[in-house]
Write an enzyme that holds these catalytic residues in place. Structure first.
Site, short mmCIF file in Angstrom:
data_model
loop_
_atom_site.label_atom_id
_atom_site.label_comp_id
_atom_site.label_asym_id
_atom_site.label_seq_id
_atom_site.Cartn_x
_atom_site.Cartn_y
_atom_site.Cartn_z
N HIS A 155 37.83 14.44 12.72
CA HIS A 155 37.89 15.73 12.01
C HIS A 155 39.28 16.31 12.18
O HIS A 155 40.10 15.76 12.92
CB HIS A 155 36.87 16.71 12.60
CG HIS A 155 35.44 16.26 12.53
ND1 HIS A 155 34.68 16.35 11.40
CD2 HIS A 155 34.62 15.70 13.46
CE1 HIS A 155 33.46 15.88 11.63
NE2 HIS A 155 33.40 15.47 12.88
N ASP B 48 42.13 23.08 9.12
CA ASP B 48 43.08 23.78 8.25
C ASP B 48 42.77 25.26 8.40
O ASP B 48 41.71 25.72 8.00
CB ASP B 48 42.86 23.30 6.80
CG ASP B 48 43.56 24.18 5.76
OD1 ASP B 48 44.09 25.26 6.12
OD2 ASP B 48 43.56 23.80 4.58
N HIS C 239 43.69 28.99 7.34
CA HIS C 239 44.42 29.68 6.29
C HIS C 239 45.43 30.69 6.86
O HIS C 239 46.23 31.24 6.13
CB HIS C 239 43.45 30.39 5.33
CG HIS C 239 42.62 29.41 4.53
ND1 HIS C 239 41.64 29.81 3.65
CD2 HIS C 239 42.62 28.06 4.49
CE1 HIS C 239 41.08 28.75 3.10
NE2 HIS C 239 41.64 27.67 3.60
N HIS D 103 38.75 25.72 8.22
CA HIS D 103 37.74 24.71 7.86
C HIS D 103 38.28 23.33 8.16
O HIS D 103 39.48 23.14 8.36
CB HIS D 103 37.37 24.83 6.38
CG HIS D 103 38.51 24.60 5.44
ND1 HIS D 103 38.86 23.34 4.99
CD2 HIS D 103 39.39 25.46 4.87
CE1 HIS D 103 39.91 23.45 4.19
NE2 HIS D 103 40.26 24.72 4.11
N CYS D 104 37.39 22.36 8.20
CA CYS D 104 37.80 20.98 8.36
C CYS D 104 38.34 20.48 7.03
O CYS D 104 37.86 20.88 5.96
CB CYS D 104 36.62 20.13 8.80
SG CYS D 104 37.06 18.42 9.11
N HIS E 15 32.57 17.66 4.69
CA HIS E 15 32.76 18.25 6.02
C HIS E 15 32.49 19.76 5.98
O HIS E 15 31.91 20.32 6.90
CB HIS E 15 34.18 17.97 6.54
CG HIS E 15 34.34 16.57 7.05
ND1 HIS E 15 34.49 16.27 8.37
CD2 HIS E 15 34.34 15.38 6.38
CE1 HIS E 15 34.60 14.95 8.52
NE2 HIS E 15 34.53 14.39 7.31
N MET F 121 31.50 22.98 8.62
CA MET F 121 32.78 23.05 9.34
C MET F 121 33.70 24.14 8.79
O MET F 121 34.69 23.87 8.11
CB MET F 121 33.47 21.69 9.32
CG MET F 121 32.65 20.63 10.06
SD MET F 121 33.60 19.18 10.50
CE MET F 121 34.39 19.69 12.00
N HIS G 213 26.61 42.17 -0.89
CA HIS G 213 26.06 43.50 -1.13
C HIS G 213 25.11 43.86 0.01
O HIS G 213 24.45 42.99 0.56
CB HIS G 213 25.30 43.46 -2.47
CG HIS G 213 24.59 44.74 -2.82
ND1 HIS G 213 25.23 45.82 -3.37
CD2 HIS G 213 23.28 45.10 -2.70
CE1 HIS G 213 24.35 46.79 -3.59
NE2 HIS G 213 23.16 46.38 -3.18
N GLU H 164 37.91 51.60 -1.96
CA GLU H 164 36.95 52.52 -1.37
C GLU H 164 35.73 52.68 -2.26
O GLU H 164 35.82 52.53 -3.47
CB GLU H 164 37.62 53.88 -1.14
CG GLU H 164 38.74 53.79 -0.11
CD GLU H 164 39.36 55.14 0.21
OE1 GLU H 164 39.18 56.08 -0.58
OE2 GLU H 164 40.02 55.23 1.26
N THR I 199 29.47 46.17 -4.38
CA THR I 199 29.36 44.73 -4.19
C THR I 199 30.76 44.17 -4.16
O THR I 199 31.57 44.52 -5.02
CB THR I 199 28.59 44.09 -5.37
OG1 THR I 199 27.29 44.67 -5.43
CG2 THR I 199 28.45 42.59 -5.23
N HIS J 198 24.29 39.01 -4.09
CA HIS J 198 23.60 39.64 -5.22
C HIS J 198 23.41 38.69 -6.40
O HIS J 198 22.85 39.07 -7.43
CB HIS J 198 24.30 40.92 -5.64
CG HIS J 198 23.34 41.99 -6.10
ND1 HIS J 198 22.51 41.82 -7.18
CD2 HIS J 198 23.06 43.23 -5.60
CE1 HIS J 198 21.78 42.91 -7.34
NE2 HIS J 198 22.09 43.78 -6.39
CU CU Z 1 35.27 17.47 9.78
#
Ligand code: CU
Length: 482
Positions: free
Chosen positions: A118, A121, A123, A158-159, A167, A172, A264, A283, A287, A313
Site C-alpha cells: 500500500h 497520498d 492531499h 487515501h491509498c 484500495h 483506505m 445535511h 453561512e 446542505t 440528502h
Molecule cells: Cu492500499
C-alpha cells in the site's frame, strides 16, 4: 484630457499597488515554508468519530506520525462481513491534526500479516503523488518520508496503490487537518465523520462474508453508502452527542471512491461551513456538497434538544443504503425556537374549515369497515404502504439501528395489546427487538381503530409473523383501557 490621463494613470498605479498587496496575502503558503520548527513531538492519532486536541497556540514542530496499515475483517451491517483495508485499524483511518508550518515525519507501517503493498497520498502534501511515490510499502516494512504543511485546511488522505479505486473502496481513506497559525476558533464539541460507498458481490443485506465487486464499483452502483465505514456507526448508542447551547464542529470528509455527498443534518442549519475544507466560509447553509476526495468543516450551535439525523440528502442512500447518523442533543426545551406538536387537527378540504379533533376516535368520512379477512389484508396493506412503509420498509425488515423490523419481530408477536398500543400512542425509549436494541422515536400514527385493526392484521399475517387477527373491538379495548 490631461487630467483624465492622469486619473487613468493613477488608478492603474493604485490597482498595481492593490494587487501587489493581494499577492502578498495569497503567498501565505510560501511564507509557511520558512516557519521554523523547534523540537519533536509524537502526533496524537484518534479513531473516528474522535479528533485529537486542538493545536491552540503551539509553535510549529517536527511532528512524528506513525500510521499502521491493517487489513482486517469487520461488519458492514448485521450479518454482513467485509474485509476492510485500513489506516490505523478503522474506516476512516486515524485523524491527523497538524498546524501550518509543521514538518511531518510520516512513518507508514504495513503490518506483516497483510497481503498487499500500500501507500499514502495526503492531499495536504505539496509534492509528487502527495507522498504516494515515497511511501509504497510491502507487508512487514515501514517507509518514512517528510513534508511541510504549507496550506491550512481539512484534507483527505487515501491509498493510491493500483487498482487505486479498489484500495479506496475497501476503506483506505481518512482526514488530516492543518490548522492555521493560532488554531481554529475553539468550540465545545468536535467530531470526525467520513462518508464512503461500498460495493459487494451480494445485494444490500445479503449475509455472510461479502467480497468487493469491481464491476459494480466501475458502474458506481453502490450497495452501501455509509458514514464511518459501516451501517450504524453513528446511530443509537454510537450517536454523537452535545448539550443545548453548545457549539459543534464536524470535520466531514468523503472518501468515495465513486459518489459525492449532499451532507445535511435534519433539523439543524449550519451556521458556518468551511467550503471544501478551505478558507472560504459560507453561512446559514442547509446542505453542503462534499466531493469524493474532498471535505468540509461544518459548524453550528445546538439550540434545542432532540435527535438530529445526519444524512446524505441523496435520500435513498440514507434510508436504504446506510448513510444515516445521529446527533443526540440533551438539555432544556425552548418552545420559542421549536414548539413541538401543538395540535392535531383534521383537515377536510370540502368542509367549513379546520375542525379540532384531539384524538383519533372519530372516523374519517371515506372509511368503510372491512367485511372479511381478505378485505382487512387488502386495506391493511394499503395503510401499511402509506404510513408504516417509510420507516419499517416494504418487507417489514426495518433499517438496522434506526427502525426495528416488523418481520418475525419477537417484540410484535409477544403481545398484541402492546403492539396495538404502539400504533395508537407511538413509542419512545429503549426496546429490544430480536436481540437488537433500539432507542428511538415512533410518532403516534393518526389512524382510526378500523385502520389500526387492518394494518396490524396485515403485519401479523405477513413476513413469518404469528398470524393473529386484530379487530376494531380489540383496538377500542386498548384505547379505552388507558
Ligand atoms: Cu492500499
Amino acid at each position: 484630457m490631461k487630467q483624465s490621463n492622469f486619473i487613468i494613470g493613477f488608478s492603474i498605479a493604485a490597482m498595481l499597488f492593490l494587487t501587489s498587496c493581494l499577492d502578498k496575502k495569497e503567498t501565505v503558503s510560501d511564507d509557511a515554508a520558512d516557519i521554523p520548527v523547534n523540537r519533536e513531538m509524537l502526533a496524537e492519532l484518534t479513531s473516528p468519530p474522535h479528533v485529537p486536541t486542538p493545536v491552540g497556540k503551539r509553535k510549529a514542530k517536527k511532528l512524528i506520525v506513525k500510521m499502521e496499515i491493517l487489513e482486517k475483517e469487520g461488519e458492514m451491517t448485521d450479518g454482513v462481513k467485509y474485509v476492510y483495508w485500513t489506516f490505523g485499524g478503522t474506516v476512516p483511518g486515524s485523524f491527523i491534526r497538524t498546524r501550518v508550518g509543521d514538518e511531518v515525519e510520516f512513518h507508514l507501517q504495513n503490518h506483516p500479516d497483510n497481503k498487499l503493498p500500500h501507500n499514502i497520498d495526503l492531499h495536504a502534501v505539496t509534492g509528487p503523488g502527495g507522498g504516494a511515490e515515497s511511501s509504497f510499502v510491502a507487508p512487514g516494512h515501514e517507509k518514512v518520508f517528510s513534508f511541510k504543511t504549507l496550506n491550512p485546511g481539512l484534507y483527505v488522505y487515501h491509498c493510491a496503490t493500483a487498482p487505486v479505486g479498489m484500495h479506496i473502496a475497501n476503506g483506505m481513506y481518512g482526514l488530516i487537518l492543518v490548522e492555521p497559525e493560532g488554531g481554529l476558533p475553539l468550540v465545545d464539541k468536535e467530531y470526525y465523520i467520513m462518508q464512503g460507498d461500498f460495493y459487494t458481490k451480494g445485494a444490500n443485506g445479503e449475509r455472510g462474508l461479502q467480497p468487493f465487486d469491481m464491476q459494480k464499483a466501475i458502474d458506481e452502483k453502490a450497495d452501501y453508502v455509509v458514514f464511518n465505514g459501516k451501517v450504524g456507526a453513528l446511530t443509537g448508542d454510537n450517536a454523537i452527542t452535545a448539550k443545548v447551547g453548545e457549539t459543534v464542529r464536524l470535520f466531514v470528509g468523503n472518501g468515495g471512491p465513486g459518489l459525492v455527498s449532499s451532507f445535511h443534518v435534519i433539523g439543524e442549519i449550519f451556521d458556518r461551513v468551511h467550503i471544501e475544507g478551505g478558507d472560504l466560509i459560507n453561512e446559514n447553509v442547509q446542505t453542503t456538497l462534499i466531493p469524493a476526495g474532498g471535505a468540509a468543516m461544518v459548524e453550528f450551535r445546538v439550540d434545542v434538544p432532540g435527535t438530529f439525523i445526519l444524512v446524505d440528502h441523496s435520500i435513498f442512500r440514507a434510508f436504504n443504503k446506510g448513510a444515516l447518523g445521529m446527533l443526540k442533543v440533551e438539555g432544556e426545551e425552548d418552545k420559542k425556537i421549536y414548539s413541538g406538536e401543538i395540535r392535531d387537527d383534521i383537515y377536510l378540504p370540502e368542509g367549513p374549515g379546520i375542525q379540532t379533533m384531539p384524538t383519533t376516535d372519530e372516523i374519517v368520512a371515506s372509511e368503510i369497515p372491512a367485511k372479511s379477512f381478505e378485505e382487512q389484508m387488502e386495506f391493511g396493506k394499503q395503510a401499511y404502504m402509506q404510513t408504516c412503509f417509510a420507516c419499517h420498509q416494504a418487507e417489514g425488515q426495518g433499517v438496522p439501528n434506526a427502525f426495528p423490523p416488523l418481520a418475525k419481530s419477537d417484540y410484535l408477536n409477544a403481545d398484541v395489546d402492546r403492539s396495538i398500543g404502539v400504533v395508537l400512542n407511538g413509542l419512545t425509549g429503549e426496546i429490544t427487538v430480536n436481540g437488537q436494541k433500539y432507542n428511538s422515536v415512533m410518532t403516534r400514527q393518526t389512524l382510526s381503530s378500523d385502520e389500526i385493526a387492518n394494518v396490524l392484521t396485515y403485519v401479523y399475517n405477513s413476513w413469518g409473523n404469528s398470524k393473529k387477527v386484530v379487530t376494531k373491538a380489540m383496538v377500542d379495548k386498548v384505547k379505552n383501557s388507558k
